[in-house]
Design an enzyme around this catalytic site. Structure first.
Site, short mmCIF file in Angstrom:
data_model
loop_
_atom_site.label_atom_id
_atom_site.label_comp_id
_atom_site.label_asym_id
_atom_site.label_seq_id
_atom_site.Cartn_x
_atom_site.Cartn_y
_atom_site.Cartn_z
N CYS A 43 0.82 -1.22 0.00
CA CYS A 43 0.00 0.00 0.00
C CYS A 43 0.86 1.26 0.00
O CYS A 43 0.67 2.15 -0.81
CB CYS A 43 -0.94 -0.01 1.21
SG CYS A 43 -1.80 1.54 1.43
N CYS A 48 -1.36 1.72 -3.14
CA CYS A 48 -2.37 2.78 -3.00
C CYS A 48 -1.80 4.20 -2.92
O CYS A 48 -2.27 5.10 -3.62
CB CYS A 48 -3.19 2.57 -1.72
SG CYS A 48 -3.47 0.88 -1.27
N LYS A 51 0.28 5.37 -6.00
CA LYS A 51 -0.70 5.38 -7.11
C LYS A 51 -1.54 6.64 -7.06
O LYS A 51 -1.73 7.33 -8.04
CB LYS A 51 -1.55 4.11 -7.02
CG LYS A 51 -2.65 3.94 -8.05
CD LYS A 51 -3.95 4.61 -7.74
CE LYS A 51 -4.55 4.35 -6.39
NZ LYS A 51 -5.14 3.04 -6.21
N ALA A 115 12.11 -13.48 6.93
CA ALA A 115 11.93 -14.44 8.01
C ALA A 115 11.14 -15.63 7.47
O ALA A 115 10.20 -15.45 6.68
CB ALA A 115 11.18 -13.79 9.17
N TYR A 180 -8.98 -3.21 -10.99
CA TYR A 180 -8.58 -1.94 -10.38
C TYR A 180 -7.27 -1.40 -10.98
O TYR A 180 -7.20 -0.25 -11.39
CB TYR A 180 -8.29 -2.15 -8.89
CG TYR A 180 -9.44 -2.29 -7.95
CD1 TYR A 180 -9.94 -1.19 -7.26
CD2 TYR A 180 -10.01 -3.53 -7.69
CE1 TYR A 180 -10.96 -1.33 -6.33
CE2 TYR A 180 -11.03 -3.67 -6.78
CZ TYR A 180 -11.51 -2.58 -6.09
OH TYR A 180 -12.51 -2.71 -5.17
N GLU A 184 -6.91 1.89 -13.33
CA GLU A 184 -6.30 3.08 -12.73
C GLU A 184 -5.04 3.49 -13.49
O GLU A 184 -4.84 4.68 -13.79
CB GLU A 184 -5.97 2.80 -11.26
CG GLU A 184 -7.22 2.67 -10.42
CD GLU A 184 -6.96 2.42 -8.93
OE1 GLU A 184 -7.88 2.61 -8.13
OE2 GLU A 184 -5.84 2.02 -8.55
N ARG A 201 -10.06 -9.48 -21.15
CA ARG A 201 -10.68 -10.71 -21.67
C ARG A 201 -12.20 -10.69 -21.64
O ARG A 201 -12.85 -11.40 -22.40
CB ARG A 201 -10.17 -11.92 -20.90
CG ARG A 201 -10.57 -11.96 -19.44
CD ARG A 201 -10.01 -13.19 -18.75
NE ARG A 201 -10.28 -13.20 -17.32
CZ ARG A 201 -9.78 -14.12 -16.49
NH1 ARG A 201 -8.98 -15.05 -16.95
NH2 ARG A 201 -10.07 -14.07 -15.21
N HIS A 438 -26.43 22.53 -1.10
CA HIS A 438 -26.42 23.11 -2.44
C HIS A 438 -25.33 24.17 -2.58
O HIS A 438 -25.13 24.93 -1.65
CB HIS A 438 -27.79 23.74 -2.71
CG HIS A 438 -27.96 24.22 -4.10
ND1 HIS A 438 -28.05 23.37 -5.17
CD2 HIS A 438 -28.03 25.48 -4.60
CE1 HIS A 438 -28.18 24.09 -6.27
NE2 HIS A 438 -28.18 25.36 -5.95
N GLU A 443 -25.63 16.35 -3.60
CA GLU A 443 -27.03 16.62 -3.24
C GLU A 443 -28.00 15.76 -4.05
O GLU A 443 -29.12 15.51 -3.63
CB GLU A 443 -27.37 18.11 -3.38
CG GLU A 443 -27.40 18.62 -4.79
CD GLU A 443 -27.65 20.13 -4.85
OE1 GLU A 443 -28.65 20.58 -4.28
OE2 GLU A 443 -26.82 20.85 -5.45
P1 NDP Z 1 -8.33 -7.45 -10.03
O1 NDP Z 1 -8.73 -8.72 -9.43
O2 NDP Z 1 -9.06 -6.20 -9.71
O3 NDP Z 1 -8.35 -7.60 -11.61
C1 NDP Z 1 -7.65 -8.60 -12.27
C2 NDP Z 1 -7.99 -8.51 -13.74
O4 NDP Z 1 -7.20 -9.41 -14.48
C3 NDP Z 1 -9.45 -8.87 -14.00
O5 NDP Z 1 -9.92 -7.99 -14.98
C4 NDP Z 1 -9.35 -10.29 -14.52
O6 NDP Z 1 -10.38 -10.60 -15.40
C5 NDP Z 1 -8.04 -10.24 -15.27
N1 NDP Z 1 -7.35 -11.52 -15.40
C6 NDP Z 1 -6.99 -12.34 -14.41
N2 NDP Z 1 -6.31 -13.39 -14.91
C7 NDP Z 1 -6.26 -13.22 -16.24
C8 NDP Z 1 -5.71 -13.98 -17.31
N3 NDP Z 1 -5.07 -15.11 -17.11
N4 NDP Z 1 -5.84 -13.50 -18.56
C9 NDP Z 1 -6.48 -12.35 -18.79
N5 NDP Z 1 -7.02 -11.59 -17.82
C10 NDP Z 1 -6.92 -12.03 -16.55
O7 NDP Z 1 -6.77 -7.35 -9.72
P2 NDP Z 1 -5.72 -6.16 -9.86
O8 NDP Z 1 -4.46 -6.79 -10.28
O9 NDP Z 1 -6.25 -5.04 -10.69
O10 NDP Z 1 -5.60 -5.64 -8.38
C11 NDP Z 1 -5.29 -6.56 -7.32
C12 NDP Z 1 -6.07 -6.23 -6.09
O11 NDP Z 1 -5.55 -5.07 -5.51
C13 NDP Z 1 -7.54 -5.92 -6.36
O12 NDP Z 1 -8.33 -7.06 -6.25
C14 NDP Z 1 -7.88 -4.92 -5.31
O13 NDP Z 1 -8.46 -5.60 -4.23
C15 NDP Z 1 -6.55 -4.30 -4.91
N6 NDP Z 1 -6.49 -2.92 -5.42
C16 NDP Z 1 -7.35 -2.00 -4.92
C17 NDP Z 1 -7.32 -0.71 -5.38
C18 NDP Z 1 -8.28 0.28 -4.83
O14 NDP Z 1 -8.89 0.02 -3.80
N7 NDP Z 1 -8.51 1.42 -5.49
C19 NDP Z 1 -6.37 -0.27 -6.38
C20 NDP Z 1 -5.53 -1.32 -6.85
C21 NDP Z 1 -5.59 -2.59 -6.38
P3 NDP Z 1 -11.86 -11.01 -14.90
O15 NDP Z 1 -12.49 -9.77 -14.41
O16 NDP Z 1 -12.49 -11.54 -16.13
O17 NDP Z 1 -11.66 -12.04 -13.86
#
Ligand code: NDP
Length: 461
Positions: A43, A48, A51, A115, A180, A184, A201, A438, A443
């Site tokens: 993070c 986070c 980012k 560790a 995410y 982003e 995909r 307002h 709102e």
């Molecule tokens: P996410 O789980 O959000 O997204 C992963 C993406 O990769 C999905 O679109 C998934 O598709 C796709 N995917 C997974 N495997 C494959 C594959 N083999 N081939 C093609 N596409 C694939 O993970 P992120 O990596 O974006 O982020 C990791 C985690 O970090 C998040 O789950 C989130 O919890 C946290 N995060 C939170 C943020 C925030 O709060 N603003 C910001 C960044 C990260 P499909 O949808 O079809 O499964």
């Protein structure tokens, strides 16, 4: 009673680990924490926080453009990637210092080493080769980017880890994924002037969010100039004299300076000695825990991303606080995962809490959906073609608001506050009797008097 070197040993100095160690130490427990990379974890160091700083950086070009509508003339502007990285690194180092200061202030012993477990009570510190023992162990080693090892050329790609330290800003980038991180970073790089393509995909980006917002964000990103390729995946990445060449499943050939994989994050458990301690993992390598974050080994807990429950910083911190209650305050406490507000720091932003319309439709017999789409006030003078979407999903029987979804500026800030209202079980009538503030965008949330449409038995009526 056996005696141990420590009451608590924490492996991993990220959000969950640091919180467990600091609070346990402040309760008078003898605590050590080990981190192999940098305190603060994903993070703070490469997630986070940096980012969000990048998000701010990437928004300025639109601010400069918008200024003209308000009478300003902004001179020639340029962007220096190296300056941003250097400034970001200073801030991250400051935060890392604060994490360590908090631990030291609570009298936790800070170890800068990898560790690994030797058995259920013994930990090996790799820097010195020394072993130490602890009554209780918390594993909070987090996750790491899915490397997509099956993709030919995956070693030519970067992950979000490297995105924070690129030597040069590329001219073009291809980002794989629709979650995410992919969304982003697509907005960040585009905002910084990089020709950006997203390849995903599925049929629509951000699969776990409300369909309406997913579509709205997709359209807004395309309108800004981000190319989004859905229902396609990379099949091969290779290098030529101009950069990277990507072949896709649908037969397209794409070129990019950098390819970034954002395909989810895997629990970081490799080489941790879990088998020696008898700690069970699931098929994804995540540590299996019960409702109290306890592993199958009585004295070993695991929390945060390494358990692959909900991969969010505040959740890891919450799990750590529940661990403290359970282990040290004689108050067994289960983490509460209901109604977690979340934001995607895209441009426009998504802020959401509760159920999407699709999910709510499966759970409730009848829903009222209140939806507003409007041009925010600032966009009138700036001339920016921008639409905000706000949506409340209401269970018709109880009148409870079961989902709130926002697309637009400050959606994340609003979702945090809406989180309180949903957690408190507020009904649509509570929203209705709340005075509007307002002029704000928020709102709209208290002035949508009639349902836009209804969902009955999962069908729009
Ligand atoms: P996410 O789980 O959000 O997204 C992963 C993406 O990769 C999905 O679109 C998934 O598709 C796709 N995917 C997974 N495997 C494959 C594959 N083999 N081939 C093609 N596409 C694939 O993970 P992120 O990596 O974006 O982020 C990791 C985690 O970090 C998040 O789950 C989130 O919890 C946290 N995060 C939170 C943020 C925030 O709060 N603003 C910001 C960044 C990260 P499909 O949808 O079809 O499964």
């Amino acid at each position: 009673m056996p005696s141990y070197d420590y009451d608590l040993f924490v492996i991993g100095g990220g959000s969950g680990g640091v919180r467990s160690a600091r609070v346990a130490a402040s309760l008078g427990k003898k605590v050590a924490i080990a981190e192999e990379y940098r305190y603060g974890g994903t993070c703070v160091i490469r997630g986070c926080v940096p980012k969000k700083l990048f998000v701010y950086a990437s928004q300025f070009h639109e601010h400069f453009e918008d200024a003209a509508g308000f009478g300003w003339t902004v001179g020639e502007s340029s962007f220096d990637w190296k300056k941003l990285i250097a400034a970001k690194d200073i801030e991250i180092a400051r935060l890392e210092g604060l994490y360590k200061k908090g631990l030291a202030g609570a009298q936790a012993e800070i170890l800068e080493t990898r560790a690994e477990l030797v058995d259920a009570h013994t930990i090996k510190l790799l820097k010195t080769g020394e072993t130490v023992t602890a009554k209780t162990i918390v594993i909070a080693t987090g996750g790491k980017p899915n490397p997509h090892a099956a993709l030919p050329g995956h070693e030519l790609c970067i992950s979000s880890n490297e995105a924070f330290h690129l030597e040069e800003l590329p001219k073009s980038i291809l980002i794989a994924g629709g979650g995410y991180i992919a969304v982003e970073f697509a907005n960040i790089f585009h905002g910084l002037g990089v020709e950006t393509t997203l390849i995903y995909r599925g049929t629509e980006i951000l699969s776990r969010f409300d369909e309406d917002l997913r579509r709205g964000l997709h359209e807004a990103m395309v309108a800004k100039g981000i190319r989004i390729l859905c229902q396609d995946v990379m099949e091969k990445v290779a290098k030529d004299e101009n950069g990277l060449v990507i072949q896709t499943m649908k037969g397209q050939t794409l070129n990019a300076g950098v390819v970034m994989l954002a395909l989810g994050r895997d629990p970081y458990t490799q080489g941790l000695g879990l088998e020696k301690a008898g700690v069970a993992v699931n098929e994804r390598g995540a540590i299996v825990v019960d409702d109290y974050s306890r592993t199958n080994v009585e004295n070993i807990y695991a929390l945060g991303d390494v358990t692959d429950r909900v991969q969010l910083t505040p959740v890891a911190i919450h799990e750590a606080m529940c661990f403290i209650e359970t282990e040290y305050k004689n108050n067994p406490t289960k983490p509460d995962y209901d109604l977690i507000p979340t934001a995607v720091f895209s441009q426009p932003e998504i802020g959401t809490v509760g159920l999407s319309e699709e999910e709510a439709g499966k759970r409730y017999k009848e829903l009222e959906v209140y939806r507003a789409q409007f041009r925010p006030l600032k966009a009138t003078l700036s001339g920016r073609a921008e639409k905000m979407i706000m949506k409340l999903i209401v269970d018709a029987a109880s009148r409870k608001v079961v989902g709130a979804h926002i697309l637009g500026h400050d959606a994340g800030e609003m979702a945090q506050i809406l989180g309180i209202t949903l957690k408190a079980g507020c009904t649509k009538d509570d929203f209705d009797r709340t005075m509007a503030l307002h002029p704000t965008a928020a709102e709209e949330l208290v002035t949508m008097y009639a349902p836009t449409y209804r969902i009955r038995d999962g069908q729009r009526v």
